[in-house]
Design a protein around this motif. Structure first.
Motif, PDB file in Angstrom:
ATOM      1  N   GLY A 250      26.652 -53.424 -67.561  1.00 49.23           N
ATOM      2  CA  GLY A 250      27.755 -54.034 -68.296  1.00 49.23           C
ATOM      3  C   GLY A 250      28.543 -54.989 -67.438  1.00 49.23           C
ATOM      4  O   GLY A 250      28.096 -55.384 -66.356  1.00 49.23           O
ATOM      5  N   GLY A 251      29.716 -55.334 -67.930  1.00 52.38           N
ATOM      6  CA  GLY A 251      30.564 -56.235 -67.174  1.00 52.38           C
ATOM      7  C   GLY A 251      31.648 -56.844 -68.038  1.00 52.38           C
ATOM      8  O   GLY A 251      31.774 -56.528 -69.227  1.00 52.38           O
ATOM      9  N   ARG A 252      32.428 -57.700 -67.383  1.00 50.73           N
ATOM     10  CA  ARG A 252      33.519 -58.417 -68.066  1.00 50.73           C
ATOM     11  C   ARG A 252      32.996 -59.625 -68.801  1.00 50.73           C
ATOM     12  O   ARG A 252      32.029 -60.254 -68.374  1.00 50.73           O
ATOM     13  N   TYR A 253      33.634 -59.962 -69.895  1.00 49.77           N
ATOM     14  CA  TYR A 253      33.290 -61.200 -70.595  1.00 49.77           C
ATOM     15  C   TYR A 253      34.585 -61.799 -71.148  1.00 49.77           C
ATOM     16  O   TYR A 253      34.842 -61.810 -72.338  1.00 49.77           O
ATOM     17  N   ASP A 254      35.393 -62.320 -70.229  1.00 47.98           N
ATOM     18  CA  ASP A 254      36.755 -62.739 -70.561  1.00 47.98           C
ATOM     19  C   ASP A 254      36.818 -63.974 -71.458  1.00 47.98           C
ATOM     20  O   ASP A 254      37.859 -64.247 -72.045  1.00 47.98           O
TER      21      ASP A 254
ATOM     22  N   GLY B 188      21.364 -60.457 -67.099  1.00 48.53           N
ATOM     23  CA  GLY B 188      20.518 -61.337 -67.898  1.00 48.53           C
ATOM     24  C   GLY B 188      21.191 -61.978 -69.096  1.00 48.53           C
ATOM     25  O   GLY B 188      20.516 -62.537 -69.948  1.00 48.53           O
ATOM     26  N   LEU B 189      22.515 -61.868 -69.198  1.00 46.33           N
ATOM     27  CA  LEU B 189      23.211 -62.442 -70.350  1.00 46.33           C
ATOM     28  C   LEU B 189      24.303 -63.367 -69.821  1.00 46.33           C
ATOM     29  O   LEU B 189      24.934 -63.068 -68.815  1.00 46.33           O
ATOM     30  N   ASP B 190      24.513 -64.479 -70.512  1.00 42.75           N
ATOM     31  CA  ASP B 190      25.398 -65.526 -69.970  1.00 42.75           C
ATOM     32  C   ASP B 190      26.891 -65.288 -70.138  1.00 42.75           C
ATOM     33  O   ASP B 190      27.694 -66.002 -69.574  1.00 42.75           O
ATOM     34  N   TYR B 191      27.283 -64.296 -70.960  1.00 42.95           N
ATOM     35  CA  TYR B 191      28.712 -64.226 -71.277  1.00 42.95           C
ATOM     36  C   TYR B 191      29.567 -63.599 -70.181  1.00 42.95           C
ATOM     37  O   TYR B 191      30.784 -63.583 -70.273  1.00 42.95           O
ATOM     38  N   TYR B 192      28.949 -63.092 -69.122  1.00 42.13           N
ATOM     39  CA  TYR B 192      29.735 -62.352 -68.138  1.00 42.13           C
ATOM     40  C   TYR B 192      30.642 -63.237 -67.284  1.00 42.13           C
ATOM     41  O   TYR B 192      30.318 -64.383 -66.982  1.00 42.13           O
ATOM     42  N   THR B 193      31.770 -62.662 -66.909  1.00 43.53           N
ATOM     43  CA  THR B 193      32.697 -63.261 -65.948  1.00 43.53           C
ATOM     44  C   THR B 193      33.130 -62.133 -65.021  1.00 43.53           C
ATOM     45  O   THR B 193      33.175 -60.970 -65.442  1.00 43.53           O
TER      46      THR B 193
ATOM     47  N   ILE C 180      35.798 -56.153 -71.514  1.00 47.11           N
ATOM     48  CA  ILE C 180      34.781 -55.573 -70.614  1.00 47.11           C
ATOM     49  C   ILE C 180      34.049 -54.459 -71.355  1.00 47.11           C
ATOM     50  O   ILE C 180      34.628 -53.824 -72.248  1.00 47.11           O
ATOM     51  N   GLY C 181      32.783 -54.251 -71.010  1.00 46.76           N
ATOM     52  CA  GLY C 181      32.043 -53.179 -71.678  1.00 46.76           C
ATOM     53  C   GLY C 181      30.763 -52.850 -70.954  1.00 46.76           C
ATOM     54  O   GLY C 181      30.451 -53.422 -69.905  1.00 46.76           O
ATOM     55  N   PHE C 182      30.036 -51.898 -71.520  1.00 45.63           N
ATOM     56  CA  PHE C 182      28.719 -51.537 -70.975  1.00 45.63           C
ATOM     57  C   PHE C 182      27.837 -51.016 -72.088  1.00 45.63           C
ATOM     58  O   PHE C 182      28.326 -50.724 -73.195  1.00 45.63           O
ATOM     59  N   ALA C 183      26.552 -50.920 -71.824  1.00 42.17           N
ATOM     60  CA  ALA C 183      25.644 -50.239 -72.741  1.00 42.17           C
ATOM     61  C   ALA C 183      24.670 -49.389 -71.938  1.00 42.17           C
ATOM     62  O   ALA C 183      24.192 -49.793 -70.872  1.00 42.17           O
ATOM     63  N   VAL C 184      24.414 -48.195 -72.478  1.00 42.95           N
ATOM     64  CA  VAL C 184      23.463 -47.263 -71.866  1.00 42.95           C
ATOM     65  C   VAL C 184      22.176 -47.321 -72.679  1.00 42.95           C
ATOM     66  O   VAL C 184      22.221 -47.339 -73.909  1.00 42.95           O
TER      67      VAL C 184
ATOM     68  N   TYR D 119      11.816 -58.563 -78.481  1.00 41.46           N
ATOM     69  CA  TYR D 119      10.368 -58.712 -78.439  1.00 41.46           C
ATOM     70  C   TYR D 119       9.942 -58.844 -76.990  1.00 41.46           C
ATOM     71  O   TYR D 119       9.721 -59.939 -76.490  1.00 41.46           O
ATOM     72  N   GLU D 120       9.881 -57.697 -76.297  1.00 42.68           N
ATOM     73  CA  GLU D 120       9.483 -57.690 -74.887  1.00 42.68           C
ATOM     74  C   GLU D 120       8.094 -57.079 -74.789  1.00 42.68           C
ATOM     75  O   GLU D 120       7.612 -56.459 -75.739  1.00 42.68           O
ATOM     76  N   ARG D 121       7.470 -57.238 -73.606  1.00 39.60           N
ATOM     77  CA  ARG D 121       6.167 -56.591 -73.423  1.00 39.60           C
ATOM     78  C   ARG D 121       6.416 -55.112 -73.174  1.00 39.60           C
ATOM     79  O   ARG D 121       7.041 -54.735 -72.197  1.00 39.60           O
TER      80      ARG D 121
ATOM     81  N   ASN E 126      14.437 -49.881 -64.139  1.00 41.83           N
ATOM     82  CA  ASN E 126      15.215 -48.799 -63.545  1.00 41.83           C
ATOM     83  C   ASN E 126      16.695 -48.778 -63.927  1.00 41.83           C
ATOM     84  O   ASN E 126      17.418 -47.916 -63.486  1.00 41.83           O
ATOM     85  N   ALA E 127      17.137 -49.715 -64.771  1.00 40.32           N
ATOM     86  CA  ALA E 127      18.558 -49.713 -65.143  1.00 40.32           C
ATOM     87  C   ALA E 127      18.767 -48.818 -66.358  1.00 40.32           C
ATOM     88  O   ALA E 127      18.200 -49.054 -67.417  1.00 40.32           O
ATOM     89  N   VAL E 128      19.567 -47.796 -66.165  1.00 40.56           N
ATOM     90  CA  VAL E 128      19.826 -46.890 -67.281  1.00 40.56           C
ATOM     91  C   VAL E 128      21.061 -47.362 -68.057  1.00 40.56           C
ATOM     92  O   VAL E 128      21.215 -47.091 -69.242  1.00 40.56           O
TER      93      VAL E 128
HETATM   94  P1  HAM Z   1      21.510 -55.087 -71.078  1.00 33.33           P
HETATM   95  O1  HAM Z   1      21.450 -54.980 -69.593  1.00 33.33           O
HETATM   96  O2  HAM Z   1      20.697 -56.133 -71.720  1.00 33.33           O
HETATM   97  O3  HAM Z   1      23.046 -55.251 -71.447  1.00 33.33           O
HETATM   98  O4  HAM Z   1      21.103 -53.696 -71.700  1.00 33.33           O
HETATM   99  C1  HAM Z   1      21.790 -52.510 -71.362  1.00 33.33           C
HETATM  100  C2  HAM Z   1      20.811 -51.358 -71.192  1.00 33.33           C
HETATM  101  O5  HAM Z   1      19.979 -51.246 -72.355  1.00 33.33           O
HETATM  102  C3  HAM Z   1      19.802 -51.560 -70.060  1.00 33.33           C
HETATM  103  O6  HAM Z   1      20.355 -51.181 -68.820  1.00 33.33           O
HETATM  104  C4  HAM Z   1      18.684 -50.631 -70.478  1.00 33.33           C
HETATM  105  O7  HAM Z   1      18.984 -49.291 -70.122  1.00 33.33           O
HETATM  106  C5  HAM Z   1      18.705 -50.752 -71.995  1.00 33.33           C
HETATM  107  N1  HAM Z   1      17.644 -51.692 -72.449  1.00 33.33           N
HETATM  108  C6  HAM Z   1      17.697 -53.025 -72.504  1.00 33.33           C
HETATM  109  N2  HAM Z   1      16.547 -53.548 -72.983  1.00 33.33           N
HETATM  110  C7  HAM Z   1      15.737 -52.488 -73.240  1.00 33.33           C
HETATM  111  C8  HAM Z   1      14.404 -52.340 -73.768  1.00 33.33           C
HETATM  112  N3  HAM Z   1      13.683 -53.380 -74.142  1.00 33.33           N
HETATM  113  N4  HAM Z   1      13.895 -51.088 -73.890  1.00 33.33           N
HETATM  114  C9  HAM Z   1      14.618 -50.012 -73.520  1.00 33.33           C
HETATM  115  N5  HAM Z   1      15.877 -50.084 -73.040  1.00 33.33           N
HETATM  116  C10 HAM Z   1      16.438 -51.295 -72.891  1.00 33.33           C
HETATM  117  C11 HAM Z   1      23.501 -55.367 -72.724  1.00 33.33           C
HETATM  118  O8  HAM Z   1      22.831 -55.183 -73.712  1.00 33.33           O
HETATM  119  C12 HAM Z   1      24.969 -55.632 -72.802  1.00 33.33           C
HETATM  120  N6  HAM Z   1      25.332 -55.773 -74.225  1.00 33.33           N
HETATM  121  C13 HAM Z   1      25.778 -54.544 -72.135  1.00 33.33           C
HETATM  122  C14 HAM Z   1      27.246 -54.792 -72.230  1.00 33.33           C
HETATM  123  C15 HAM Z   1      28.120 -54.250 -73.088  1.00 33.33           C
HETATM  124  N7  HAM Z   1      27.917 -55.649 -71.490  1.00 33.33           N
HETATM  125  C16 HAM Z   1      29.197 -55.649 -71.875  1.00 33.33           C
HETATM  126  N8  HAM Z   1      29.321 -54.803 -72.862  1.00 33.33           N
END
Ligand code: HAM
Length: 416
Positions: A283-287, A258-263, A301-305, A113-115, A278-280
């Protein structure tokens, strides 16, 4: 109009949806050669799955979750991200008993629930990858390389990889104390959120987007200067491997995520053409997270696009190629229409995309429709053609015409 979709969610139509499909296909292709298998977790989880992992003092948990009580009074949340769910599933199904590393990818909708604004939605989609069971810096390098390859293969350019290490359970407390000391002397210059947070979660203050807070923390102590020997070595080795893999990056010592689980390792992929959001990918480590969920100590470790941001960039950077319609059947008379109807069915079974018209319109109007649909060919069937056992064709690109005996028609289609 009576109904509209809620604010911050989107309908995705052609031609955009073709870009989405292409991106999803590429992700599966690229991730599979790095050994990642798909995992599908539920969209709802017990709220605690997210509060425990993402952290009580984060924006997501404080103000962005879609949380409700179900009919039995349990607190349920629509997933705001994928990592917590995958970790919950990993622990629940004892996947740590399988040989390491276990590697998973996922794609699907997330809810925050973001603006809403460009690049920021309330329902958005992520493609993510998570790797469990290895803490070797080569695993970090390999994962970041995979992300880079994926983004390149879908056709993106002009991206920056930003990298940081935020330490471990051993060294972060010291940095935290130093940072609290620094912030305590400048509290009056912080925003209300940061004043409230700085003692409980001071790293969050570094992530505040407000100009006042950014200025105040400009000269804040930087976390890479406080890493313990192991974390320093890990970060150093990761950078060496990235250089040798030709992954260019810049170290951003302020990036805390913005998430606390990272290490240790954290990273973000940004593009200037995206504007404020601007973040496409990130991710990061979460040991420590698997253990937090009740599993054995397991590095990960992981990431999300972000799909919306990725597809927006792609559509700015290149043309969309919709799938091409091969042929449109223009018919004259009922018998021809019947014949075309079953022929169309046969051809589709063989994998050819063909269409016809059911409205008994003039030949001219059928040609117009074929043109509007971007059909490569028009196939004409009338009384004459039925009698001769042929199908006439016209190639729309250059107007070339001819006729093909019915029994050779499939061969003809295969050859064009
Ligand atoms: P996050 O930085 O919160 O990380 O989100 C990852 C990506 O999701 C952001 O860089 C952005 O591209 C997209 N995103 C986030 N919020 C929005 C939004 N409200 N609208 C559109 N796109 C958005 C995570 O979610 C972690 N789970 C990533 C991760 C995976 N870390 C370790 N494993």
């Amino acid at each position: 109009m009576k109904y509209r979709a809620p604010k911050g969610v989107q309908d995705i139509f052609p031609p955009e949806v073709y870009v989405w499909q292409e991106v999803e296909k590429k992700a599966k292709e690229v991730f599979s050669v790095y050994g990642y298998s798909e995992v599908r977790t539920p969209i709802i989880e017990f709220t605690e799955v997210f509060t425990r992992s993402i952290g009580e003092d984060t924006d997501i948990v404080e103000k962005e979750m879609y949380t409700f009580s179900d009919r039995a009074g349990r607190s349920i949340t629509l997933r705001p991200e994928g990592t917590a769910s995958v970790v919950r599933a990993y622990v629940q199904h004892h996947l740590y008993n399988l040989p390491s590393p276990q590697k998973f990818f996922y794609l699907g909708p997330m809810f925050r629930y973001e603006r809403p604004q460009k690049g920021r939605y309330r329902q958005f989609h992520q493609i993510g990858a998570e790797c469990f069971g290895e803490d070797d810096p080569r695993v970090d390098a390999e994962l970041i390389e995979m992300l880079k390859r994926f983004l390149e293969e879908v056709g993106l350019s002009g991206l920056n990889f930003e990298l940081n290490s935020i330490g471990c359970r051993k060294c972060r407390p010291e940095y935290r104390d130093v940072l609290i000391g620094f912030l305590a002397e400048r509290v009056e210059h912080l925003c209300n959120d940061c004043i409230r947070r700085y003692r409980r979660n001071p790293l969050r203050v570094l992530d505040c987007k407000l100009e006042g807070c950014r200025k105040t923390t400009e000269s804040a102590p930087q976390i890479p200067d406080y890493l313990c020997t192991e974390c320093k070595e890990h970060f150093g080795a990761l950078q060496q491997y990235l250089q040798r893999l030709n992954v260019s990056y810049t170290v951003n010592p302020r990036m805390v995520r913005g998430l606390d689980y990272y290490t240790r390792t954290t990273f973000e992929v940004t593009s200037e053409s995206l504007g404020a959001q601007n973040a496409v990918a990130a991710g990061g480590r979460y040991d420590g997270l698997v253990e937090e969920f009740g599993g054995p100590s397991t590095p990960a470790i992981g990431f999300a696009v972000g799909m919306e941001r990725l597809t927006t960039l792609l559509m700015e950077q290149r043309e969309i190629q919709p799938p091409g319609l091969l042929g449109f059947f223009a018919t004259m008379g009922e018998e021809a229409e019947e014949k075309a109807f079953f022929l169309v069915s046969e051809l589709r079974k063989k994998g050819f995309w063909v269409e016809m018209d059911y409205r008994g319109k003039s030949l001219k109007s059928q040609f117009r429709k074929a043109d509007r649909l971007g059909s490569r060919y028009v196939f004409i069937i009338g009384e004459d053609e039925i009698q001769k056992g042929v199908i006439k064709y016209k190639r729309m690109s250059d107007g070339a015409q001819g006729e093909v005996p019915e029994e050779e028609f499939i061969n003809f289609l295969t050859s064009v």
